[in-house]
Structures are given as structure tokens and as C-alpha cells.
Motif scaffolding. Structure first.
Motif, mmCIF file in Angstrom:
data_model
loop_
_atom_site.group_PDB
_atom_site.id
_atom_site.type_symbol
_atom_site.label_atom_id
_atom_site.label_comp_id
_atom_site.label_asym_id
_atom_site.label_seq_id
_atom_site.Cartn_x
_atom_site.Cartn_y
_atom_site.Cartn_z
ATOM 1 N N HIS A 72 50.163 41.313 35.773
ATOM 2 C CA HIS A 72 49.975 42.751 35.547
ATOM 3 C C HIS A 72 48.631 43.026 34.880
ATOM 4 O O HIS A 72 47.940 44.006 35.225
ATOM 5 N N ASP A 73 48.235 42.161 33.943
ATOM 6 C CA ASP A 73 46.960 42.380 33.249
ATOM 7 C C ASP A 73 45.763 42.154 34.173
ATOM 8 O O ASP A 73 44.685 42.733 33.951
ATOM 9 N N LEU A 74 45.942 41.321 35.188
ATOM 10 C CA LEU A 74 44.828 41.036 36.105
ATOM 11 C C LEU A 74 44.693 42.059 37.215
ATOM 12 O O LEU A 74 43.612 42.173 37.817
ATOM 13 N N ARG A 75 45.749 42.797 37.481
ATOM 14 C CA ARG A 75 45.740 43.716 38.618
ATOM 15 C C ARG A 75 44.602 44.732 38.527
ATOM 16 O O ARG A 75 43.820 44.915 39.475
ATOM 17 N N THR A 76 44.505 45.408 37.390
ATOM 18 C CA THR A 76 43.526 46.502 37.252
ATOM 19 C C THR A 76 42.089 46.012 37.344
ATOM 20 O O THR A 76 41.286 46.560 38.135
ATOM 21 N N PRO A 77 41.699 44.971 36.562
ATOM 22 C CA PRO A 77 40.296 44.531 36.708
ATOM 23 C C PRO A 77 39.981 43.972 38.094
ATOM 24 O O PRO A 77 38.868 44.146 38.591
ATOM 25 N N LEU A 78 40.953 43.334 38.748
ATOM 26 C CA LEU A 78 40.705 42.816 40.091
ATOM 27 C C LEU A 78 40.477 43.942 41.084
ATOM 28 O O LEU A 78 39.620 43.844 41.972
ATOM 29 N N SER A 79 41.266 45.005 40.936
ATOM 30 C CA SER A 79 41.055 46.159 41.837
ATOM 31 C C SER A 79 39.653 46.723 41.654
ATOM 32 O O SER A 79 38.975 47.095 42.630
ATOM 33 N N GLY A 80 39.213 46.786 40.390
ATOM 34 C CA GLY A 80 37.853 47.281 40.127
ATOM 35 C C GLY A 80 36.794 46.376 40.709
ATOM 36 O O GLY A 80 35.793 46.839 41.285
ATOM 37 N N ILE A 81 36.990 45.063 40.585
ATOM 38 C CA ILE A 81 36.017 44.106 41.122
ATOM 39 C C ILE A 81 35.966 44.204 42.640
ATOM 40 O O ILE A 81 34.878 44.187 43.246
ATOM 41 N N MET A 82 37.145 44.332 43.271
ATOM 42 C CA MET A 82 37.182 44.440 44.725
ATOM 43 C C MET A 82 36.447 45.684 45.192
ATOM 44 O O MET A 82 35.623 45.624 46.139
ATOM 45 N N ALA A 83 36.735 46.818 44.563
ATOM 46 C CA ALA A 83 36.103 48.075 44.986
ATOM 47 C C ALA A 83 34.603 48.055 44.741
ATOM 48 O O ALA A 83 33.809 48.468 45.599
ATOM 49 N N THR A 84 34.201 47.534 43.585
ATOM 50 C CA THR A 84 32.771 47.521 43.246
ATOM 51 C C THR A 84 32.001 46.579 44.158
ATOM 52 O O THR A 84 30.910 46.922 44.661
ATOM 53 N N SER A 85 32.545 45.397 44.389
ATOM 54 C CA SER A 85 31.864 44.430 45.247
ATOM 55 C C SER A 85 31.782 44.935 46.681
ATOM 56 O O SER A 85 30.768 44.725 47.373
ATOM 57 N N GLU A 86 32.827 45.610 47.151
ATOM 58 C CA GLU A 86 32.804 46.175 48.495
ATOM 59 C C GLU A 86 31.738 47.268 48.590
ATOM 60 O O GLU A 86 30.993 47.345 49.590
ATOM 61 N N MET A 87 31.649 48.079 47.539
ATOM 62 C CA MET A 87 30.663 49.157 47.541
ATOM 63 C C MET A 87 29.248 48.591 47.491
ATOM 64 O O MET A 87 28.343 49.054 48.203
ATOM 65 N N LEU A 88 29.041 47.553 46.687
ATOM 66 C CA LEU A 88 27.713 46.940 46.594
ATOM 67 C C LEU A 88 27.325 46.275 47.909
ATOM 68 O O LEU A 88 26.138 46.258 48.286
ATOM 69 N N LYS A 89 28.312 45.701 48.604
ATOM 70 C CA LYS A 89 28.026 45.117 49.915
ATOM 71 C C LYS A 89 27.497 46.170 50.881
ATOM 72 O O LYS A 89 26.551 45.933 51.635
#
Length: 510
Positions: A289-306
């Protein structure tokens, strides 16, 4: 030893017969001198027969005494005296009545004596079993049970009993515990444990008498042998039927006590494992549960940067790697959460009739995002297949199985999905296969176990966490289907699962 005991009993009976019949003859002579009638002398002889029957064992002694008493009466008190001939024919009736009365009286006396003896033996047996059972009730481990058992058996059978304990796997200990004196027990090395085990396992009933020092009685539990009770050979040969029956009863009580301790140990172990599993599940759930939120942010940010970076830029591959790893971690988190819910029985199936083709298309679409160059072929009937399912969970099954196949598949080879509908069995069979090197035969039975990974490179799917296939197994079985893995005849592995076309109502996944 048995022959010596029998000889002593025979000599004792003979001496009693001589004493009582001789005494009856002396008293009879006195009665004859005084002038008492012959009936009184007959009664004296009958009384002597009763006494002989009372103090001897077996009908033979009583019958022999009856006949001997009649012959003595004829020899000493009928005319002509001191011969076995009879002048008065009426004496034959007297002799017949005398023998018949003596035999019947002797038989009744012996029967009463035997009943008394049997009652005493049963009382002794009951006391011995009660003493053993009451003391075994307080025993808390196997060593105490063995110590108590050989002590009681040694007291009851007047011997130095011993016992060889066996472990949970049915293997004998390298020693046996023996009673060697009053409240003194010693451990003695067992020279050939395996030989003893083989002899006992080949024993269908009774006991083993192949040893020179002991006769061995097996202690059987419900599933395997628990130990061997050893009685010294000399004492074992002297045991009669009653003592053997008592020994078997005490061995059965010992087996029950040992089973009780083993079951208590298993319950304690199971309780500890359950507690550890619950703590592990809580820990995994909390971390996930603690990893869900930061992982979602990393996924969205990395996708946007790509999207903001040119594919020729050197930073693009770094962002792509970050995005792929974040996607994998997010998938792992979802798998952990699903697994803990399934194991805790808290996962609620939300079944609705869904088109299987749409589930497969969506799973393939998500896989294509992660592996755009991977070819995936789908073969299924032209008709619309509606299956009652929890679409989110079945989607996760397809993704896990596809990732597993891609992981083991050569880069240029396709992953095949094949769907077959069996109207008679009212189920759908789905096969996902690759063209890799297949699954090691030693892993086939274990790959659906949680956290199982193999030393070979053909273990569980994505990054070898050992979770993906375990979740697939739980989800499919929760839907009433089956899943299995096997190697194809030509090349590669094949994961096959079934789903029923008519499902159970919504409820908890078991």
C-alpha cells in the motif's frame, strides 16, 4: 523356564493330593474304628476332593482325585479289605454315585476357582492399565511417555522392559531406553537401527522374536510406526495369553499417548506457521500500500518525460528503463496485494458475464505497452463466449501468464493464445504457450507455490518473484477452474487453465 514352572505346579498338586487323600483315609479309619457309618467316610473323601480342587488348577487333578478317592474307599473300607475286588454288587452303585458326586463337586469347585482367578487377573490388569493411563496423561513429551511405559511394564511383568523411539519420519533412534533396576533407566546403543526397522515393518501382526536378547512388539500410530517395545527373551517366552493381552493393551495406551503428543506438537507448529504467515501478509500488505502511490507517480512522470523527449536522445532509453521498472514494480505490488487477500480469504469475487475476447484484447494491449515488439497470436472460436468472472482478476491472470511466456520466449518467436469451448463439459479451456526451452521437470509440481523460484532460468515469470503463477492458481481455482503447466512435445512450455461457463454466485475467494 516354562517347563520348570509346570513341573513345580505338577509336584505341588501331587503333594496336595497325597496329603488330603491320606488325611481322609486316616480319618476314615478312625471313623470305622469308632463305628461310624460308611456314608460319613464317603463324605470325608468328598471333602478331600473339594479341597484338592480348590488348591490345584485344572480339571485333571480334580478328576484324578475323585477316582483315587473311590479306589481308596474300596481298598480300605469294603469287603474283602485291602483289595480292589467287591463281593457285594450294591457297592458298585455306591462307587458310581461317589465318583459322579466327586467329579461334579470337583468341577464346580474348579470352575469357581478359575472364575475367581480370572476376576483377580482382570482386576490386576485394570489396575495396571489405570496406573499407566493416569501417569501417561501427565506426560508432556515422548521421552516421558517412554520412561513411564517401560517402568510400568517392567513392574507388571517383572522384567527389564525397553523401548526404541521412532521419529516423525518413522526412523528409529540410535539407542533404546531400558529399565535396569528400581527407578533406574539407562540409554543403550542400538547396533543395527535399520535392521530393526526392516524387521518391524515386515511384521504384519504379533511380535518379532529374531533377536537373541529381546522380543520386539511394534508401537503403531495411525500413519506410521512410533516405536518398538522390547521384552527380554527369557521373560517374553514365559508370558501366558493373559500377560500378552495385558502387554498389548499397555502398548496401545502408549501409542495413544505418543500420538497425542505428536498431534499437540503439530498443532503448535501449525499455529506458529499461521501466525508467521499472518504477520508476513500484514507486512507485505502494508509495504505494498505504501508503494502504490509513489509508483503511480513515477510511472506517470516517466511516461510524460518519454513523450517530451526525442527517441534519439540518450536520455530517452533511461526514461524508458525507469518507466518499465516502475510498471514491473506496480505489477508486483498488485500481485502481492491480491495474494495476501486470497490467502486471508478477504478477496470478494465480483462476477459478471464478460466477453472473453475483450478480456484477452485488453490483456494483450497492456502487454504490448511493455513489450511492443513481441508477437502474440490469438486463436479462438468465432462465436461470442460469455463467462461469469471477476474481469479484473482474470485480466491479471492473462497478464501474468503472458509475461511469464514472454520472459522465456525467444525474441523473434510468437506467444500463442488458444481458446477452446467445450459445450458438453460447460467450460472454456485457455492455453498460453511459448517456444522457449520449457520448464524443468523438477519444477512442474511446484511452480504454482507462492514464492517458489527455481535454480534454473525457467522459473516463475517476471523477474522471478515467485508470485505471478501462485496468484493465477488461486484466482482460477476461486472461479471453479483448474490450471496446470506442461512442456510441449516439440519445444516450449504451455500453461493451460479452464473456466466454467456457468459460475457460482458472487462470494469470497477460497
Amino acid at each position: 523356564m516354562i517347563e520348570t514352572v509346570e513341573r513345580k505346579q505338577w509336584l505341588r498338586a501331587l503333594m496336595l493330593m497325597v496329603f488330603f487323600l491320606g488325611s481322609a483315609s486316616v480319618v476314615g479309619i478312625l471313623f470305622d474304628l469308632i463305628g461310624f457309618p460308611e456314608t460319613n467316610i464317603v463324605i470325608i473323601y468328598l471333602f478331600s476332593v473339594i479341597l484338592i480342587s480348590r488348591f490345584t488348577l485344572g480339571y485333571a487333578y480334580g478328576i484324578t482325585a475323585s477316582i483315587t478317592a473311590t479306589l481308596l474307599f474300596n481298598y480300605l473300607f469294603t469287603v474283602p479289605y485291602y483289595t480292589l475286588t467287591v463281593d457285594n454288587p450294591s457297592y458298585f452303585i455306591t462307587f458310581g454315585v461317589m465318583v459322579t458326586t466327586a467329579v461334579i463337586t470337583s468341577a464346580l469347585t474348579i470352575r469357581t476357582n478359575q472364575n475367581k482367578q480370572h476376576a483377580e487377573e482382570r482386576e490386576k490388569e485394570a489396575k495396571a492399565l489405570y496406573s499407566l493411563t493416569s501417569r501417561l496423561t501427565d506426560a508432556v513429551d515422548i521421552s516421558q511417555i517412554i520412561s513411564i511405559s517401560i517402568h510400568i511394564i517392567s513392574e507388571v511383568l517383572d522384567c527389564q522392559a525397553a523401548c526404541v523411539p521412532f521419529d516423525h519420519k518413522g526412523e528409529p533412534a540410535p539407542f533404546f531406553l531400558q529399565e535396569v533396576g528400581a527407578n533406574k533407566q539407562v540409554k543403550i546403543e542400538l547396533k543395527e537401527p535399520q535392521e530393526l526397522k526392516d524387521q518391524i515393518l515386515n511384521l504384519r501382526n504379533g511380535y518379532d522374536a529374531s533377536s537373541e536378547d529381546f522380543h520386539d512388539w511394534p508401537i503403531y500410530g495411525q500413519d506410521h510406526i512410533l516405536g518398538v517395545m522390547r521384552i527380554p527373551t527369557e521373560n517374553a517366552r514365559a508370558l501366558d495369553h493373559t500377560h500378552k493381552r495385558l502387554l498389548l493393551s499397555m502398548i496401545e495406551n502408549t501409542a495413544l499417548a505418543m500420538e497425542r503428543v505428536y498431534l499437540a506438537e503439530e498443532r503448535l507448529k501449525s499455529r506458529e506457521e499461521t501466525t508467521q504467515e499472518r504477520h508476513r501478509g500484514n507486512l507485505l500488505r502494508g509495504i505494498s500500500h505504501d508503494l502504490r502511490t509513489p509508483l503511480s507517480g513515477i510511472m506517470a512522470t516517466s511516461e510524460m518525460l518519454k513523450e517530451m523527449t526525442d527517441s534519439e536522445d540518450s536520455r530517452y532509453s533511461m526514461m524508458e528503463a525507469i518507466n518499465n521498472d516502475a510498471i514491473w514494480l506496480h505489477s508486483l505490488v498488485e500481485n502481492v496485494l491480491s495474494l495476501t487477500k486470497l490467502q486471508d480469504g478477504r478477496l470478494i469475487l465480483k462476477k459478471e458475464k464478460e466477453a472473453l475476447e475483450e478480456i484477452i484484447d485488453e490483456a494483450v494491449r497492456q502487454i504490448k505497452k511493455r513489450s511492443p515488439n513481441q508477437r502474440i497470436t490469438v486463436s479462438m472460436p468465432n462465436e461470442l463466449i460469455l463467462i461469469p468472472m471477476d474481469s479484473k482478476l482474470i485480466m491479471q491472470v492473462f497478464i501474468n501468464l503472458l509475461e511469464n511466456a514472454i520472459k522465456h520466449n525467444p525474441s523473434a518467436a510468437p506467444v500463442d493464445i488458444e481458446v477452446q469451448k467445450d459445450s458438453e463439459a460447460k467450460e472454456v479451456t485457455v492455453s498460453i504457450s511459448d517456444q522457449g526451452q520449457g520448464i524443468d521437470e523438477n519444477d512442474l509440481e511446484n511452480i504454482f507455490q507462492p514464492f517458489y523460484t527455481s535454480s534454473s532460468k525457467h522459473a516463475d515469470a517476471y523477474n522471478r518473484t515467485g508470485l505471478g503463477l501462485a496468484i493465477c492458481d488461486s484466482v482460477i481455482k476461486a472461479h471453479g477452474g483448474q490450471i496446470e503447466a506442461r512442456n510441449k512435445k516439440d519445444k516450449g512450455a504451455e500453461l493451460i487453465f479452464t473456466l466454467p461457463l456457468e459460475g457460482e454466485p458472487n462470494g469470497k475467494a477460497e
